[in-house]
Design a protein around this motif. Sequence first.
Motif, short mmCIF file in Angstrom:
data_model
loop_
_atom_site.label_atom_id
_atom_site.label_comp_id
_atom_site.label_asym_id
_atom_site.label_seq_id
_atom_site.Cartn_x
_atom_site.Cartn_y
_atom_site.Cartn_z
N PHE A 130 0.88 -1.22 0.05
CA PHE A 130 0.24 0.03 0.04
C PHE A 130 0.93 1.22 0.02
N ALA A 131 0.73 2.22 -0.97
CA ALA A 131 1.40 3.37 -0.79
C ALA A 131 0.74 4.33 0.20
N VAL A 132 1.72 4.85 0.94
CA VAL A 132 1.25 5.79 1.85
C VAL A 132 1.76 7.35 1.55
N ARG A 133 2.67 7.50 0.96
CA ARG A 133 3.18 8.83 0.79
C ARG A 133 3.81 8.92 -0.85
N VAL A 134 3.81 9.73 -1.45
CA VAL A 134 4.57 10.07 -2.68
C VAL A 134 5.17 11.42 -2.45
N GLU A 135 6.54 11.29 -2.97
CA GLU A 135 7.52 12.57 -2.79
C GLU A 135 7.85 12.95 -4.33
N ARG A 136 7.84 13.95 -4.83
CA ARG A 136 8.14 14.34 -6.14
C ARG A 136 9.58 14.95 -6.06
N LEU A 137 10.44 14.37 -7.08
CA LEU A 137 11.68 14.58 -7.35
C LEU A 137 11.78 15.59 -8.14
N HIS A 138 12.31 16.75 -8.03
CA HIS A 138 12.66 17.82 -8.76
C HIS A 138 13.83 17.70 -9.63
#
Length: 139
Positions: A130-138
């Motif tokens: 289960f995905a709990v968080r997504v962090e965008r990579l700039h």
Amino acid sequence: MEPQSFGTQVKRTTKKIVRIALLAALVVGFVIFSFYYWGTYEDGVMAGKILRVSEKGVLFKTYEGKINLETFGALRGASPIAESFDFSVEKGDQELIKQLQQVALSGERVNLYYIKRYARFPWRGDTPYFAVRVERLHQ
């Protein structure tokens, strides 16, 4: 009269033992179910590009996704399809679903934080991940 009172006493004792055994089985069953339902076996993060996020199911609608790990053949002899990872998203986490859909459309690289549950339940998702968080990579 004594045979009747002895028989009555045995029946009461038997009923009491059966009630205690049923109650104990119910409590043990609840504890085991709770462990498998809410317990977390693994948590981690993986980097890649979200390929898709979709709502699936006939009886139980769940949110499912796939991330491309972009290892470019780092796994010897593996196809690019084998280098992807399927995950589920809790239905109540609408903000995360929205974020995942945005990054899937943009094609940007992300870090996907996930947990793995001990068991899979059909009303929760197709996978135990289960995905709990997504962090965008700039970039």
